[in-house]
Design an enzyme around this catalytic site. Structure first.
Site, mmCIF file in Angstrom:
data_model
loop_
_atom_site.group_PDB
_atom_site.id
_atom_site.type_symbol
_atom_site.label_atom_id
_atom_site.label_comp_id
_atom_site.label_asym_id
_atom_site.label_seq_id
_atom_site.Cartn_x
_atom_site.Cartn_y
_atom_site.Cartn_z
ATOM 1 N N ASN A 35 0.870 -1.180 0.000
ATOM 2 C CA ASN A 35 0.000 0.000 0.000
ATOM 3 C C ASN A 35 0.909 1.232 0.000
ATOM 4 O O ASN A 35 1.474 1.591 1.025
ATOM 5 C CB ASN A 35 -0.880 -0.023 1.260
ATOM 6 C CG ASN A 35 -1.698 1.247 1.412
ATOM 7 O OD1 ASN A 35 -1.831 2.030 0.470
ATOM 8 N ND2 ASN A 35 -2.245 1.461 2.602
ATOM 9 N N LYS A 82 0.154 4.233 -0.315
ATOM 10 C CA LYS A 82 -0.490 5.436 0.238
ATOM 11 C C LYS A 82 -0.284 6.617 -0.711
ATOM 12 O O LYS A 82 -0.325 6.433 -1.921
ATOM 13 C CB LYS A 82 0.027 5.720 1.654
ATOM 14 C CG LYS A 82 0.007 4.464 2.532
ATOM 15 C CD LYS A 82 0.209 4.739 3.981
ATOM 16 C CE LYS A 82 0.357 3.426 4.730
ATOM 17 N NZ LYS A 82 0.203 3.559 6.168
ATOM 18 N N HIS A 92 -9.477 1.053 5.022
ATOM 19 C CA HIS A 92 -8.179 1.278 5.663
ATOM 20 C C HIS A 92 -8.356 2.240 6.832
ATOM 21 O O HIS A 92 -9.146 3.179 6.760
ATOM 22 C CB HIS A 92 -7.175 1.850 4.647
ATOM 23 C CG HIS A 92 -5.779 1.836 5.173
ATOM 24 N ND1 HIS A 92 -5.304 2.797 6.035
ATOM 25 C CD2 HIS A 92 -4.758 0.966 4.979
ATOM 26 C CE1 HIS A 92 -4.047 2.512 6.340
ATOM 27 N NE2 HIS A 92 -3.689 1.407 5.720
ATOM 28 N N GLU A 113 -6.691 4.645 7.851
ATOM 29 C CA GLU A 113 -6.457 6.068 7.556
ATOM 30 C C GLU A 113 -7.696 6.702 6.932
ATOM 31 O O GLU A 113 -7.877 7.915 7.013
ATOM 32 C CB GLU A 113 -5.214 6.212 6.663
ATOM 33 C CG GLU A 113 -3.943 5.997 7.472
ATOM 34 C CD GLU A 113 -2.768 5.468 6.672
ATOM 35 O OE1 GLU A 113 -2.798 5.525 5.432
ATOM 36 O OE2 GLU A 113 -1.813 4.973 7.313
ATOM 37 N N GLU A 150 -5.503 -5.145 10.701
ATOM 38 C CA GLU A 150 -4.509 -4.084 10.868
ATOM 39 C C GLU A 150 -4.791 -3.314 12.157
ATOM 40 O O GLU A 150 -5.615 -2.377 12.157
ATOM 41 C CB GLU A 150 -4.574 -3.111 9.687
ATOM 42 C CG GLU A 150 -4.267 -3.734 8.349
ATOM 43 C CD GLU A 150 -3.644 -2.702 7.411
ATOM 44 O OE1 GLU A 150 -2.495 -2.908 7.008
ATOM 45 O OE2 GLU A 150 -4.303 -1.697 7.114
ATOM 46 N N GLY A 167 2.322 2.172 10.747
ATOM 47 C CA GLY A 167 3.256 3.286 10.596
ATOM 48 C C GLY A 167 3.938 3.696 11.884
ATOM 49 O O GLY A 167 4.537 4.770 11.963
ATOM 50 N N SER A 172 3.359 -2.216 10.367
ATOM 51 C CA SER A 172 4.807 -2.147 10.566
ATOM 52 C C SER A 172 5.548 -3.430 10.181
ATOM 53 O O SER A 172 6.575 -3.762 10.784
ATOM 54 C CB SER A 172 5.142 -1.731 12.003
ATOM 55 O OG SER A 172 4.651 -0.424 12.256
HETATM 56 C C1 PEP Z 1 -0.817 0.047 5.959
HETATM 57 O O1 PEP Z 1 -0.820 1.183 5.518
HETATM 58 O O2 PEP Z 1 -1.749 -0.720 5.687
HETATM 59 C C2 PEP Z 1 0.288 -0.364 6.822
HETATM 60 C C3 PEP Z 1 0.238 -1.534 7.374
HETATM 61 O O3 PEP Z 1 1.303 0.543 6.969
HETATM 62 P P1 PEP Z 1 2.748 0.235 7.642
HETATM 63 O O4 PEP Z 1 3.239 -1.053 7.058
HETATM 64 O O5 PEP Z 1 3.582 1.404 7.266
HETATM 65 O O6 PEP Z 1 2.515 0.117 9.117
#
Ligand code: PEP
Length: 259
Positions: free
Chosen positions: A15, A17, A101, A103, A173, A179, A219
């Protein structure tokens, strides 16, 4: 309607973003394609921002790498300024689309009902929705993780037929892990994945949970991927920050060995 997506081989979805222009995305996808060689052991999907979809599609053509989008509007077309629809994503070559997601849920006010509409729209338009669910830190600390996961899964899957549900992928998630550099423990991830599967069994059809791919996101990076994939509950990963650099992302893919 979208085709069923199996649990094996594992799926690693990047992803990106709001990162990478069309040119930068094409370069990154090209590097990844170069790293693939003949030893691919997992399925890979790249989810660039909309303006890079076309150039990334061209860069990965013939490689078996899938294309995904990060969001879609529930309506197929119309007066929705700034929005992008499922048929548009299918036309550019997308197989996947991320819905729900964190975000978007927490940063852009998307509620369960909207996420459910988006998942249904994806299925209608032949896309495999990657349905993101996960608790915030305060929800976890208040002992509310299970309630949140059950609520979010129910909202999307209640009323879906078994064939439709089989054409989806879930991503667990935990919001506090996205992040932040904090990764869920194997036990936390296992518990959450098992709860997602049990909820799918209850809400859609017995046995469905065991046949659906449930990814972990939060992460994941080249250093922790091997340990995470030691857990059989993880059918892959949704990777944010660590998907922006080819060599590191490739190491994550390589760690997702077949079970
Ligand atoms: C994500 O955006 O779905 C995500 C898991 O981000 P990160 O790997 O940066 O934590």
């Amino acid at each position: 309607m979208a085709r069923p997506w199996p649990r094996q081989p594992r799926l690693i979805a990047g992803n990106w973003k709001m990162n990478k222009t069309a040119q930068e995305g094409s370069a990154l996808a090209g590097q990844l394609k170069g790293l693939l060689g003949t030893t691919r052991r997992c399925e890979i999907a790249l989810c660039p921002p909309y303006p890079a979809l076309e150039s990334v599609a061209a860069a990965v053509r013939g490689s078996g790498i899938h294309l995904g989008a990060q969001d879609l509007h529930p309506e197929p077309k119309g007066a929705f300024t700034g929005a992008v629809s499922g048929p548009m994503l299918s036309a550019v070559g997308c197989r996947f689309v991320i819905v729900g997601h964190s975000e978007r849920r927490h940063g852009m006010g998307e509620d369960d009902a909207l996420v459910a509409r988006k998942a249904r729209a994806a299925l209608r338009d032949g896309l495999t929705p990657i349905v993101c669910v996960g608790e915030t830190l305060s929800e976890r600390e208040a002992g509310g993780t299970a309630d949140v996961l059950v609520r979010q899964v129910r909202a999307v899957y209640e009323g879906l037929g078994e064939a439709e549900a089989r054409a989806t992928v879930v991503a667990y998630e935990p919001v506090w892990a996205i992040g932040t550099g904090k990764v869920a423990s194997l036990e936390q991830a296992r518990e959450a994945h098992q709860l997602v599967r049990a909820t799918l069994d209850r809400v859609v059809a017995p046995g469905l949970g065991q046949s659906l791919a449930v990814l972990y996101g939060g992460s994941v990076n080249a250093e922790n991927a091997a340990a995470l994939f030691g857990e059989a509950e993880l059918d892959g990963a949704l990777v944010g920050g660590a998907s922006l650099e080819a060599a590191g992302f490739w190491r994550i893919c390589a760690a997702a060995t077949p079970r």
